[in-house]
Write an enzyme that holds these catalytic residues in place. Structure first.
Site, mmCIF file in Angstrom:
data_model
loop_
_atom_site.group_PDB
_atom_site.id
_atom_site.type_symbol
_atom_site.label_atom_id
_atom_site.label_comp_id
_atom_site.label_asym_id
_atom_site.label_seq_id
_atom_site.Cartn_x
_atom_site.Cartn_y
_atom_site.Cartn_z
ATOM 1 N N GLY A 432 0.841 -1.193 0.000
ATOM 2 C CA GLY A 432 0.000 0.000 0.000
ATOM 3 C C GLY A 432 0.870 1.234 0.000
ATOM 4 O O GLY A 432 2.083 1.172 -0.219
ATOM 5 N N GLY A 433 0.255 2.404 0.255
ATOM 6 C CA GLY A 433 1.007 3.650 0.270
ATOM 7 C C GLY A 433 2.060 3.702 1.351
ATOM 8 O O GLY A 433 3.070 4.397 1.232
ATOM 9 N N GLY A 435 3.876 1.032 2.530
ATOM 10 C CA GLY A 435 4.981 0.155 2.189
ATOM 11 C C GLY A 435 4.473 -1.247 1.924
ATOM 12 O O GLY A 435 3.316 -1.450 1.546
ATOM 13 N N LYS A 436 5.321 -2.247 2.147
ATOM 14 C CA LYS A 436 4.954 -3.640 1.900
ATOM 15 C C LYS A 436 4.607 -4.347 3.212
ATOM 16 O O LYS A 436 5.033 -3.945 4.278
ATOM 17 C CB LYS A 436 6.100 -4.370 1.196
ATOM 18 C CG LYS A 436 6.349 -3.867 -0.222
ATOM 19 C CD LYS A 436 7.430 -4.676 -0.913
ATOM 20 C CE LYS A 436 7.618 -4.194 -2.356
ATOM 21 N NZ LYS A 436 8.677 -4.967 -3.062
ATOM 22 N N ASP A 547 -10.177 6.378 7.003
ATOM 23 C CA ASP A 547 -9.979 5.606 5.771
ATOM 24 C C ASP A 547 -10.726 4.276 5.856
ATOM 25 O O ASP A 547 -10.178 3.217 5.565
ATOM 26 C CB ASP A 547 -8.486 5.372 5.526
ATOM 27 C CG ASP A 547 -8.198 4.991 4.080
ATOM 28 O OD1 ASP A 547 -9.035 5.285 3.207
ATOM 29 O OD2 ASP A 547 -7.136 4.397 3.825
#
Length: 757
Positions: A432-433, A435-436, A547
């Site tokens: 995602g934004g 990281g992993k 979110d």
């Protein structure tokens, strides 16, 4: 675009060099009726222009040039505020001049070069009262050009070169630029006129004063000062005027006004400005060579402070030219300062000696600097190894002590590296934004999910410490639990409990292979609603998730729903009521439109996003799919006379549509639509949503252990033991080694973050 209302979309031109947009222009752009400027030029857009583009009745500038657009020339009829249009360099279908060429009276500039226009240029186009430029070169326009008797007095340029115009009816009232080069008409009797000649670039004299200097010349590195007729070293550069209001370069008084403006506003003496070689370049900018000379009595050179002052005024556009020249930018040439010391020029030997000495001194300083840096690095490394939390913040900001955690622990980098097999791709389970995400197994045998921040998304040490202290205090069976963290060797990692059944989005799409019947969906909705209600009402301080989406609702081995990913969460100050003024962040499709427009974040923004998730549970469709917004589609299809499916049978998930009279379906849809009301005041709280779903499940005979607001709140506290899922015996057991089963921050790749400027 379907949920965004803006007054400006600026996605083209030179601001996006190297980052070109691709794909089709969405039809939803036609819904933003307050839009005033739309620039999508110089991208890689394809397909037809949306037919509803002319709904943008407030727009005054439209630029779609230099793309790969196809289909018909867009219909701009009704866009009565339009001033500037550029549709050049596209692949529209061949057609005659569109009808709006004769109707949009507000036009000042019309550009459609390298196109597919054919037929006759409408006579009425030339009569628009504000029209200044028409640029239609390199099309297939033909027949006779007749500009009529009512030509706009402001019209300065008509460029029709390289078309198929065979004849022209000239109007003596029009005395400005008309370019017909490359048309058949230029092989007839008008071939010797200016209309059929390439436009000459006009070179202006240095200035009126220079004419009095005769034929005197200067060395190549100097210029002739117009104020003294003596050679001197000018400060040189090039002025680029991007949108002058004139095309005639022979009017010397226009350039005299620019000269006078320069010497007055830059604090120079009269006659010290020279302008040369003015012409319109390939970008259609007016380009002028500028020379500024030192005042009489000050020698041949400017001093350094004068060059810095003048350069600042021009390069930072502090200097304002006469209004007819418009906006500009300036590119300066290097200035050759004299090499003097005490009035005597330095010899080559002295210069070489000084250079050699400076070089040796620099090498010595570099060696000392490297030695100091190495010693400092070794000391910091020793401190880091002996005191792992010493780097939380700069000196004086933090004591270097460990964070105060409740139920979470610190992991070393080497420990997490080992349990993920050196962060191997085979253990990568999401991204995602942030990281992993990797699957790992601790030495205790516990399977965990490890979120590893990528370089660009890492926080400062103090901010990271604050976040993990917050997450470690949040305990609820419907929130993904924080196991621990790592802050070492330049890494920031969060260790969460592993959720083997992946995201709600995966399960709704069928990716997981687990069937979700109606009762299971209700239980998932209830669990995630309880997690959010806990954040809003009982966390200390209260938290707004910001979110909420189906990819951030995860399912454990019993399909118990847990809310994840607080990467965008905001703490609610004071009593937790009211709003927070903040930059808009979230995921397109789930974003609360009131929050977007006001930038005022409240708990009701989470309620709106959860309402979208509820509609996903009903339809299994993504919030925005093929240009259709799920809220609008449900509202349009809804029929309250249909007591079984509420008129939604066509858009329901087939797994629900095949059921006979799903219990509480109508109440569930009503509750979802209540959550997505436009006004936050009209939406329920998350606690109200919990009670509503509980009531539906009780109607179906499912025990939820809570029947009121108070009992629901009691269940928000930490529970002991493993909760029993109502369908535990019927659920298929899923292999926890499936690396595709978990995605903490991914989902379908719609626009992941909305951050307007």
């Amino acid at each position: 675009f379907s949920v965004v209302h803006s007054t400006l979309v600026f996605l083209g031109g030179r601001l996006f060099d190297g980052n070109q947009l691709s794909g089709k222009i969405p039809s939803t752009v036609g819904l933003v009726q307050t839009l005033e400027v739309l620039r999508l030029d110089r991208n890689s857009l394809i397909g037809p222009v949306p037919s509803n583009l002319n709904n943008l009745t407030s727009i005054n500038e439209l630029n779609l040039a230099h793309n790969q657009l196809t289909g018909s020339v867009p219909d701009l009829t009704g866009m009565d505020s339009l001033n500037y249009v550029d549709l050049s360099n596209n692949s529209f279908a061949q057609s005659e001049a569109p009808s709006w060429f004769s109707t949009i009276q507000s036009l000042t500039t019309l550009v459609m070069e390298y196109g597919t226009l054919q037929g006759k240029v409408p006579q009425k186009l030339f009569s628009f009262p504000q029209l200044q430029q028409i640029k239609l070169r390199n099309n297939a326009l033909n027949n006779t050009l007749d500009m009529g008797d009512s030509i706009s007095q402001q019209l300065q340029l008509v460029d029709l070169q390289n078309n198929h115009i065979s004849s022209v009816t000239l109007n003596s009232a029009y005395r400005n630029t008309l370019i017909l080069t490359g048309n058949p008409v230029c092989t007839t009797g008008i071939s010797n006129t200016n209309y059929c000649q390439l436009q000459k670039q006009t070179t202006n004299p240095y200035s009126t004063s220079l004419a009095n200097c005769g034929t005197k010349s200067c060395p190549p590195d100097q210029g002739l000062s117009p104020q003294s007729c003596e050679c001197a070293y000018p400060y040189e550069g090039t002025l680029y005027f991007r949108a002058p209001s004139f095309r005639d370069l022979s009017n010397i008084s226009t350039f005299h006004a620019l000269e006078m403006s320069l010497w007055i506003k830059l604090g120079l003496t009269p006659g010290s400005v020279s302008l040369q070689n003015s012409f319109f370049n390939v970008d259609d900018y007016l380009q002028i060579q500028l020379e500024l000379f030192p005042s009489i009595g000050n020698g041949k050179y400017f001093n350094r402070s004068e060059i810095q002052r003048i350069g600042f005024y021009l390069s930072n556009q502090t200097y304002k030219p006469p209004p007819e020249f418009g906006p500009y930018y300036f590119i300066a040439s290097p200035y050759a300062f004299p090499v003097e010391l005490g009035g005597t020029s330095l010899s080559i030997g002295v210069i070489v000696g000084i250079g050699t000495g400076c070089g040796v001194l620099i090498l010595i300083l570099m060696g000392v600097g490297i030695y100091i840096f190495q010693q400092k690095w070794r000391a910091e490394r020793a401190i880091e190894l002996s005191k792992p939390f010493a780097s939380w913040g700069p000196s004086g900001e933090d004591s270097g002590g460990p964070p105060q955690l409740k139920g979470a622990r610190w992991f070393s980098y080497d420990e997490l590296k080992k349990c993920t097999n050196n962060f191997s791709e085979s253990n990568e389970i999401g991204f995602g934004g942030y990281g992993k995400v990797y699957r790992g197994m601790l030495s205790s045998g516990l399977v965990v999910a490890i979120k590893r921040a990528q370089q660009g998304s890492m926080q400062g040490g103090l901010e990271f410490k604050t976040e993990i202290e917050l997450l470690s205090r949040v305990h609820h069976k419907n929130l993904v639990g924080l196991v621990g963290f790592c802050f070492e060797q330049g890494e920031q990692m969060l260790v969460y409990e592993f959720m083997p059944n992946g995201t709600l989005r995966d399960n709704l799409s069928g990716k997981s292979g687990i069937p979700l019947d109606w009762k299971r969906r209700l239980c998932i909705a209830l669990g995630s609603a309880r997690g959010l209600a806990y954040l809003h009402d009982l966390a200390n301080p209260p938290i707004i998730h910001r979110d909420v989406k189906s990819t951030n609702i995860l399912l454990d081995e019993n399909l118990t729903a847990k809310v994840a990913d607080f990467g965008l969460s905001k703490l609610v100050s004071d009593s937790g009521k009211g709003h927070i003024s903040t930059q808009v962040k979230g995921t397109l499709g789930y974003l609360d439109p009131e929050y977007y427009m006001t930038q005022q974040l409240t708990e009701k923004s989470d309620v709106y996003s959860f309402g979208i998730v509820m509609l996903e549970l009903v339809t299994s469709k993504q919030p925005i799919e093929k240009g259709k917004y799920i809220v609008r589609e449900v509202q349009i299809a809804m029929d309250k006379n249909d007591k079984e499916y509420y008129g939604l049978e066509e858009i329901l998930d087939p797994k629900i549509r095949n059921l006979q009279n799903p219990i509480g379906f109508v109440r569930f849809v009503d509750l979802a639509l209540h959550c997505v009301e436009e006004s936050a005041e009209d939406r329920p709280t998350m606690s109200d949503v919990v009670k509503g779903i509980e009531g539906i499940l009780q109607q179906d005979g499912v025990i939820t252990k809570s029947t009121s607001a108070s009992s629901s709140a009691a269940e928000f506290r930490t529970t002991k033991g493993k909760p029993q899922h109502p369908y535990d015996d019927a659920l298929p057991k899923k292999d926890v080694n499936n690396s595709d089963a978990f995605d903490y921050s991914g989902g379908y790749m719609l626009s992941t973050r909305v951050e307007p400027k």
